[in-house]
Write a protein that holds these residues in place. Structure first.
Motif, mmCIF file in Angstrom:
data_model
loop_
_atom_site.group_PDB
_atom_site.id
_atom_site.type_symbol
_atom_site.label_atom_id
_atom_site.label_comp_id
_atom_site.label_asym_id
_atom_site.label_seq_id
_atom_site.Cartn_x
_atom_site.Cartn_y
_atom_site.Cartn_z
ATOM 1 N N ARG A 7 -4.447 -5.544 -6.190
ATOM 2 C CA ARG A 7 -4.365 -5.530 -4.533
ATOM 3 C C ARG A 7 -4.988 -7.004 -4.211
ATOM 4 N N TYR A 55 -2.910 5.945 -6.255
ATOM 5 C CA TYR A 55 -3.106 4.542 -6.567
ATOM 6 C C TYR A 55 -2.697 4.651 -8.190
ATOM 7 N N ASN A 93 0.813 -1.271 0.008
ATOM 8 C CA ASN A 93 0.039 0.107 -0.083
ATOM 9 C C ASN A 93 0.853 1.223 0.057
#
Ligand SMILES: [Zn+2]
Ligand SMILES: [Zn+2]
Length: 467
Positions: free
Chosen positions: A108, A75, A70
């Protein structure tokens, strides 16, 4: 030196390299392979975009995944930086050193490591590679292999691509925001530049208003999708997508308006569902199914284990049909929230609970469950020994019945999370739809905590839902 100490040293080395990013980028050709993963993790966490681009360019392993990493950086900025580093490798790139990246996985996934362990350098294998698309590495290499085995001369077969096939795995959310649009156009240009060699594989596709996204859908191989989510499409648009998918594990549809169950589109929808042999999760929200659930259950596979039907205007007849269906015996997750079938009778739901012995997750929020209904189904509920999560918020229930429920449910040792409604006396005017008295809510929570402690169930979390 044990393995833990080695890892720590590699991490320290990676961090100190990042203190001088230009020098580290310059040294990427020289650093040992063992340092790549810790260096990548540190660069990702710290949002070092230039470093990430440079690392993808010379990545010495078959695959690279972001997995559980993360970052505080945007992102999309990070994804673009990594995709920017993708370079197509010349065919027959057999050298064991130098860039070897073939699969870049930008999804993810909390259970994923950065690279797959390399069993042998001659046959690198990736657990996440695409199995379906004709443009996947697997299918291209299979085709090349059968051409070689059949002994077809190169002169007669199609000319081989000058580049190794590559895969970019990415979840895509078509939500019409400016940043998403920029990312998608960046992705499309990358696909066009490397046409035939780069397979963009999207398994999780979220579509918000399908009509605005037809162009990107032309670039994607819809055969790869296994978890589509669609919001605010019409049924004919859903059918267009379903006609091109093959291996769905889950289907999530929200706000799909249709008016007539006898119409061709609804019948075609049922036919499409019937083709989805691997379907395990079905979620339909705001999908008016009153007295129609039997048609759906007739076509969905027996092994379906997740069924979410909130806001589907389900009737008691629908719940009865569900309790008698073959699917009921396999369900692990069930949501019947925001349906008011309890206002009639509770027996069909009780029969359903008896049937779903495998149930782990149950949501019955806002179903107009009253004290008498909850008391009646309580003995059956306390036999759901696999239950792990129960949510029944926004139902008009009094404190004595909630306490009795807690006492019964403490015997369910697998039950760890319960979301319960604010009891009726916590509403300011005693009216279920009024505002809540915070002081009374806090007292209820304290009482429940004490009761859980007394029953030696501190490992069970009861949360009050107060909007
Ligand atoms: Zn892999
Ligand atoms: Zn694919």
């Amino acid at each position: 030196m044990d393995q833990k100490t080695t890892v720590t040293l590699l991490e320290l080395a990676a961090k100190s390299l990042l203190n001088n990013e230009p020098a580290a980028i310059h040294a990427l050709d020289e650093i040992p392979r063992d340092l790549f993963v810790p260096l990548f993790n540190a660069a990702f966490l710290g949002g070092h975009k230039t470093m990430l681009t440079a690392m993808v360019r010379v990545w010495p392993f078959h695959c690279l995944r972001i997995g559980s990493l993360n970052t505080r950086e945007s992102y999309y900025d990070i994804l673009e930086a990594m995709i920017d580093g993708l370079q197509m490798l010349p065919a027959q790139n057999s050298s064991s050193w130098g860039p070897r990246l073939r699969i870049l996985d930008l999804r993810r996934d909390p259970d994923c490591k950065t690279i797959c362990s390399e069993i042998g350098t001659a046959f690198p294998f990736c657990f996440k590679s695409c199995l379906y698309s004709q443009h996947s590495i697997l299918k291209i290499e299979e085709a090349q292999h059968s051409v070689m085995c059949l002994g077809i001369g190169n002169s007669r077969s199609e000319p081989q691509s000058a580049q190794e096939p590559m895969e970019l795995l990415v979840d895509i959310s078509l939500n019409s925001t400016l940043r998403t649009e920029q990312f998608l156009s960046f992705l499309c240009s990358k696909i066009q530049q490397n046409f035939g060699s780069l397979h963009v594989c999207c398994k999780n596709l979220q579509i918000d208003r399908m009509s605005g996204h037809k162009s990107i859908l032309q670039f994607l191989d819809l055969g790869c999708i296994d978890h589509p989510e669609m919001d605010q499409a019409n049924l004919s648009e859903v059918l267009t997508l379903l006609a091109r998918v093959i291996h769905l594990y889950s289907l999530n549809l929200y706000n799909i308006p249709f008016k007539n169950y006898k119409r061709r589109n609804f019948i075609s929808f049922l036919l499409c569902l019937g083709r989805l042999d691997n379907l395990q999760e079905l979620s339909l929200s705001f999908f008016c199914l009153t007295n129609q659930l039997h048609k759906l259950l007739r076509v969905v596979p027996r092994q379906l284990d997740t069924l979410y039907l909130p806001y589907c205007s389900l009737s008691n007849r629908d719940v009865t049909v569900l309790s008698q269906s073959s699917q009921a015996t396999h369900l692990r997750l069930l949501s019947l929230s925001n349906n008011h079938f309890f206002s009639e009778v509770y027996e069909p739901f009780q029969t359903l609970l008896e049937k779903v012995s495998t149930l782990q997750h149950l949501e019955i929020n806002n179903c107009m469950i009253t004290d008498s209904t909850l008391s009646a189904i309580l003995p059956t509920l306390s036999h759901c020994t696999h239950l792990h999560f129960l949510s029944f918020a926004f139902n008009p229930i009094t404190m004595p019945v909630l306490k009795s429920l807690l006492q019964h449910l403490t015997s369910l040792m697998k039950l760890k999370y319960v979301i319960y409604p604010a009891p009726l006396h916590c509403y300011v005017e005693g009216n279920f739809h009024d505002s809540l008295d915070r002081q009374k809510l806090a007292e209820v929570q304290a009482q429940f905590q004490a009761m859980l402690h007394g029953a030696q169930r501190d490992n069970m979390k009861w949360s009050i839902c107060s909007k």
